[in-house]
Design an enzyme around this catalytic site. Structure first.
Site, PDB file in Angstrom:
ATOM      1  N   LYS A  34     -13.735  45.173  23.077  1.00  0.00           N
ATOM      2  CA  LYS A  34     -12.834  45.743  22.100  1.00  0.00           C
ATOM      3  C   LYS A  34     -13.527  45.706  20.709  1.00  0.00           C
ATOM      4  O   LYS A  34     -14.379  44.893  20.707  1.00  0.00           O
ATOM      5  CB  LYS A  34     -11.333  45.052  22.155  1.00  0.00           C
ATOM      6  CG  LYS A  34     -11.359  43.580  21.703  1.00  0.00           C
ATOM      7  CD  LYS A  34     -10.204  42.854  21.811  1.00  0.00           C
ATOM      8  CE  LYS A  34     -10.102  41.507  21.627  1.00  0.00           C
ATOM      9  NZ  LYS A  34      -8.924  40.927  20.636  1.00  0.00           N
ATOM     10  N   TYR A 251     -23.467  38.361 -10.528  1.00  0.00           N
ATOM     11  CA  TYR A 251     -22.017  38.517 -11.059  1.00  0.00           C
ATOM     12  C   TYR A 251     -21.362  37.090 -11.335  1.00  0.00           C
ATOM     13  O   TYR A 251     -21.393  36.367 -10.596  1.00  0.00           O
ATOM     14  CB  TYR A 251     -21.204  39.463  -9.988  1.00  0.00           C
ATOM     15  CG  TYR A 251     -21.681  40.956  -9.948  1.00  0.00           C
ATOM     16  CD1 TYR A 251     -21.502  41.681 -11.248  1.00  0.00           C
ATOM     17  CD2 TYR A 251     -22.002  41.416  -9.015  1.00  0.00           C
ATOM     18  CE1 TYR A 251     -21.799  43.082 -10.913  1.00  0.00           C
ATOM     19  CE2 TYR A 251     -22.471  42.720  -8.686  1.00  0.00           C
ATOM     20  CZ  TYR A 251     -22.302  43.620  -9.915  1.00  0.00           C
ATOM     21  OH  TYR A 251     -22.312  44.836  -9.763  1.00  0.00           O
TER      22      TYR A 251
END
Ligand SMILES: Cc1ncc(COP(=O)(O)O)c(C=O)c1O
Length: 358
Positions: A34, A251
């Site tokens: 899946k 950042y």
């Protein structure tokens, strides 16, 4: 794809891991593919495994239809069964096997008078899906009196298979046995963790997922438990620089150098599937050395400290996870699981390798 961030899927390793699952569990193997085979590519994985497994498990109709349309003819089991009554006809058309876990689904199946086999799910303590003991017995007995649908397998899914503590699975196994003992039906219990850790949880069908992709459910070193990592996430250094003590990287200036530091910037960020939550010191492999991540992971880049390694230059080969760095280690440092990281690698360019299978 011009970006050097790449995923390489080693199909031969997936075959090797599948063979290990069969050796450990015996009986039949249902490969859980899946979510695009946990990010590895469901069609490629299914095609590579079709000679080695007895069936495939997916989560929904679309995943199953894709497999049928790519020529997969083995049984396909849909682990959550149909979500609406309208889907049931598609199950018939594509010869798909539902896991029936709710009375409503059973009714949809009966109303359409389908003879295709179903799996029935028993709730043994996870309390997500499945029938409780009494409801299941009533349902099966009723079906036996007026046989319509063919019940192929009774299955359950353990909430605590990924622990070495056998006590945690004793009670659910007993609950399952109390149902199973009343009927002469095939069974399916074990996911990867149960296959690898709990021989008492064997049934007629094993349902390995994670271990097929070379990840140990307890995050032990794959090699130590006979697994081979199936996914290599690689990239390259695209910039290097020296920064002075007191200067910061990335950042939010999350990392500030205590001494002159040589920084390498790598083309790989959270948009490629590298976790944004990976903290400073998460290991990154470059040119055979393990170096620490520094600063914040950004969308397309990460930065590492290469002060000790003059040989690392623009173009140096980087492994984010694979043979040298376990995806489970990156996951645990980032507060998540290997399952999640593997599934989130859609953006990088992708290649498949299939060398000789021993
Ligand atoms: C019902 C069921 N069986 C088996 C599996 C495979 O589990 P694992 O990947 O831990 O082997 C899953 C995965 O979520 C599942 O939901």
């Amino acid at each position: 794809m011009t970006r050097p961030a790449r995923i390489t899927v080693h199909l031969d390793h997936i075959i090797h891991n599948t063979q290990l699952a069969r050796q450990l569990h015996g009986q039949k193997v249902l490969a859980v593919i899946k979510a695009n085979a946990y990010g590895h590519g469901d069609q490629k994985v299914a095609q590579a495994l079709s000679r080695y497994v007895d069936g495939f498990a997916v989560a929904c109709l679309e995943e199953a239809v894709t497999l049928r349309q790519s020529g997969i003819s083995q049984p396909i089991i849909l682990l959550e069964g149909p979500f609406t009554s309208q889907e049931v006809k598609e199950y018939d058309h594509y010869q798909l096997t539902p896991v029936i876990h709710q009375r409503e689904q059973w009714q949809w199946w009966q109303e359409n008078n389908l003879s295709h086999p179903v799996w029935l799910k028993v709730d043994t303590g996870m309390h997500r899906l499945g029938f409780n003991h009494d409801d299941l017995i009533a349902l099966i007995n009723k079906n036996t009196q007026q046989p319509k649908s063919h019940i192929a397998v009774l299955m359950t899914h353990l909430a605590n298979a990924d622990t070495l503590d056998d006590e945690k699975i004793k009670e659910p196994l007993e609950r399952f046995k109390r149902v199973v003992d009343q009927f002469n039906l095939k069974t399916s219990i074990a996911n990867s963790a149960a296959i690898m850790l709990h021989p008492q949880a064997r049934g007629d069908w094993a349902r390995p997922g994670l271990m097929l992709y070379g990840v140990d459910p307890l995050a032990r070193n794959a090699k130590d438990v006979g697994l081979k990592p199936a996914m290599t996430f690689s990239s390259q250094v695209i910039a290097t620089r020296w920064i002075k003590a007191g200067e910061s990287v990335g950042y939010g200036s999350l990392f500030t150098a205590q001494k002159p530091t040589r920084v390498a910037t790598i083309a790989c960020g959270y948009a490629d599937g590298y976790p944004r939550s990976a903290p400073t010191n998460t290991p990154v492999w470059i040119n055979g050395k393990v170096v620490p991540l520094i600063g914040r992971v950004s969308m397309d880049m990460i930065t590492v400290d290469i002060s000790a390694h003059d040989d690392i230059q623009i173009g140096s080969a980087v492994e984010l996870w694979g043979e040298n760095i376990a995806v489970a280690e990156i996951a645990s440092r980032s507060g998540t699981l290997a399952y999640e990281l593997l599934c989130h690698t859609q953006r990088p360019g992708r290649e498949y390798s299939l060398s000789r299978v021993e």
